[in-house]
Scaffold this motif. Structure first.
Motif, PDB file in Angstrom:
ATOM      1  N   ALA A 111      39.446  40.178  37.535  1.00 28.92           N
ATOM      2  CA  ALA A 111      40.099  41.327  36.910  1.00 28.92           C
ATOM      3  C   ALA A 111      40.274  41.091  35.417  1.00 28.92           C
ATOM      4  O   ALA A 111      40.100  42.007  34.603  1.00 28.92           O
ATOM      5  N   LYS A 119      40.049  36.669  42.516  1.00 27.48           N
ATOM      6  CA  LYS A 119      40.075  38.093  42.197  1.00 27.48           C
ATOM      7  C   LYS A 119      40.831  38.365  40.893  1.00 27.48           C
ATOM      8  O   LYS A 119      40.451  39.248  40.117  1.00 27.48           O
ATOM      9  N   ASP A 120      41.903  37.620  40.663  1.00 30.52           N
ATOM     10  CA  ASP A 120      42.674  37.822  39.439  1.00 30.52           C
ATOM     11  C   ASP A 120      41.860  37.450  38.201  1.00 30.52           C
ATOM     12  O   ASP A 120      41.931  38.134  37.164  1.00 30.52           O
ATOM     13  N   ARG A 172      41.680  50.737  37.962  1.00 29.79           N
ATOM     14  CA  ARG A 172      42.554  50.804  39.128  1.00 29.79           C
ATOM     15  C   ARG A 172      42.243  49.663  40.106  1.00 29.79           C
ATOM     16  O   ARG A 172      41.188  49.046  40.040  1.00 29.79           O
ATOM     17  N   ASP A 173      43.187  49.417  41.005  1.00 31.32           N
ATOM     18  CA  ASP A 173      43.017  48.330  41.976  1.00 31.32           C
ATOM     19  C   ASP A 173      41.739  48.499  42.781  1.00 31.32           C
ATOM     20  O   ASP A 173      41.049  47.507  43.083  1.00 31.32           O
ATOM     21  N   TRP A 187      34.886  42.936  42.971  1.00 27.95           N
ATOM     22  CA  TRP A 187      35.014  41.648  43.660  1.00 27.95           C
ATOM     23  C   TRP A 187      34.089  41.582  44.880  1.00 27.95           C
ATOM     24  O   TRP A 187      33.363  40.593  45.072  1.00 27.95           O
ATOM     25  N   GLN A 191      38.966  49.735  41.820  1.00 31.42           N
ATOM     26  CA  GLN A 191      37.811  49.346  41.008  1.00 31.42           C
ATOM     27  C   GLN A 191      37.658  47.824  40.971  1.00 31.42           C
ATOM     28  O   GLN A 191      36.547  47.305  41.085  1.00 31.42           O
ATOM     29  N   TYR A 192      38.779  47.111  40.818  1.00 33.36           N
ATOM     30  CA  TYR A 192      38.717  45.646  40.857  1.00 33.36           C
ATOM     31  C   TYR A 192      38.210  45.171  42.223  1.00 33.36           C
ATOM     32  O   TYR A 192      37.409  44.239  42.317  1.00 33.36           O
ATOM     33  N   GLU A 193      38.695  45.820  43.295  1.00 34.51           N
ATOM     34  CA  GLU A 193      38.287  45.435  44.654  1.00 34.51           C
ATOM     35  C   GLU A 193      36.784  45.621  44.845  1.00 34.51           C
ATOM     36  O   GLU A 193      36.101  44.762  45.445  1.00 34.51           O
TER      37      GLU A 193
END
Length: 444
Positions: free
Chosen positions: A351, A347-348, A318-319, A326, A321-323
């Motif tokens: 991911a 960030k991409d 989920r977003d 990062w 988790q990526y955040e």
């Protein structure tokens, strides 16, 4: 033979064949009788490693495939022997793709006949074929497509009595395209016991979205009902938990089974094709089983040709988790190096590394080469962080490894030389994953 040599060979074969056709020197391979049957001329060569690159017609027929995989790999395909069990909407498309790619020997196994209702999803069958055995129908069509191939039609139900005949001859690969749970489990268990490479297609019926089709280890496909049932039998009846590549979909069934007709309500067994087989029909939209079959064929072809596929993992991140990953990388860079000057990704890209390279799990979660090092669809990344693989290089996606916080702290205390010396095999596997990122982003 390198790829440029293969391209030159394919082009040369095309020119040679074109000239031959213009000069009317092409020898006939197949003629069609009024009855519609096919006669293969006796002077047609057998498809094998010796002929696939030397016979001008074979060379031109398979030129685009040869240009892709290379001459040596095309020869391996020509010498390969593949068994396809189940020739419906999935198996017929898989078998056709294997033939068109130049697999020299195919055994087609199915007990069933072509029905009018199966024409919406079968790869080649026509109304003229209704009532004929699926295996024989495919063989006849294949003789029109590539008469030099050795195609065997086995009109038989795969079971304990027929498994020896179905799997005899030491096949290089087996495709399981069966939709019956017990039969499917028996075939897969037999292949594992005999060391035969196998890929299995799960449930393609009642789905509509081909973009949700995935390929993974059977331990990872909990979303598929057929896979769950087969996995249960493999585990408790055969002691097999993982190690079988499957094609499945993350899409939930969109429709239910077709209701029974009123005249069969009192005795549904009269609609059974075979005892223990499903009575009610499964609604099917043609593109999805075709996608399953082509995915199975692509896997087999890549394995036989020595190509590497990296399927999209059946993992959901989920977003948030990526955040978190990062922000932890930013904190780690500032803590270790005093600034963010060495941060060379966004960030991409992070991911991409989290999902595509590390599948949302620590790089130390078992062997990175094991197909089923991750289990399930969702990942708990609460205790994970990225850190530099080599502290002397910038924090770029080809130099970031995903570990637990504790593992990352220990890794950061050692030099890369020390890590490679103490854990050479693990280091090699990690660097193979990082090499994928380097190739993906065309880093020098």
């Amino acid at each position: 033979m390198n790829r440029w040599s293969s391209l030159a060979l394919a082009f040369g074969c095309g020119v040679a064949t074109g000239i031959g056709l213009l000069m009317a020197h092409r020898r006939p391979r197949v003629c069609h009788e009024a009855s519609g049957h096919v006669q293969v001329h006796t002077n047609a060569p057998v498809l094998c490693a010796d002929t696939v690159l030397s016979d001008p017609i074979l060379c031109e027929h398979l030129a685009r495939c040869t240009a892709f995989v290379g001459g040596e790999s095309q020869q391996r395909l020509a010498d390969a022997f593949v068994v396809v069990v189940g020739l419906g909407g999935v198996g017929s498309h898989a078998a056709q793709a294997l033939l068109r790619s130049g697999v020299g020997r195919l055994r087609l196994v199915d007990f069933d006949q072509v029905s009018l209702s199966s024409l919406n999803r079968h790869a080649l069958a026509t109304r003229k074929d209704v009532g004929d055995a699926k295996a024989v129908v495919l063989k006849e069509h294949f003789e029109r497509i590539l008469p030099e191939a050795n195609v065997e039609a086995m009109v038989s139900l795969y079971n304990a009595d027929t498994r020896e005949a179905a799997l005899s001859g030491s096949p290089d690969y087996v495709l399981d395209c069966i939709d019956h749970v017990d039969t499917k489990a028996d075939l897969l268990a037999t292949c594992v016991a005999r060391g035969l490479p196998v890929v299995s297609a799960c449930g393609a019926g009642a789905r509509a979205d081909p973009t949700r089709v995935r390929m993974a280890d059977i331990a990872e496909c909990a979303a598929d009902p057929l896979a769950r049932a087969v996995r249960h039998r493999l585990r408790f009846q055969h002691g097999i938990k993982e190690g079988i590549t499957v094609v499945f979909t993350t899409e939930k069934p969109q429709v239910t089974l077709v209701p029974l007709p009123e005249e069969a309500a009192d005795d549904p067994s009269q609609l059974q094709v075979m005892p223990t087989f499903r009575v009610r029909a499964m609604p099917v939209l043609a593109p999805v089983p075709a996608t399953f079959g082509l995915a199975c064929a692509a896997h087999v072809l890549s394995q036989l040709a020595g190509l590497k596929l990296h399927p999209t993992p059946p993992v959901v991140l989920r977003d948030a988790q990526y955040e978190r990953l990062w922000n932890r990388l930013l904190d780690r860079e500032e803590e270790r190096f005093g600034s963010l000057d060495g941060l060379a990704c966004d960030k991409d890209e992070l991911a991409y590394a989290a999902l595509e390279l590390w599948k949302g799990a620590s790089a130390r979660m078992g062997s990175l080469k094991a197909a089923a090092r991750d289990k399930g669809t969702y990942r708990n990344t609460t205790n994970l962080t990225f850190t530099r693989w080599d502290a002397q290089k910038v924090a770029r996606v080809d130099n970031l490894v995903l570990l637990t916080v504790e593992e990352a702290d220990k890794h950061d205390q050692k030099s890369l030389h020390e890590v490679r010396q103490s854990e050479p095999q693990w280091s090699k596997e990690v660097e193979e994953v990082l090499q994928r990122a380097k190739q993906c982003y065309s880093f020098a």
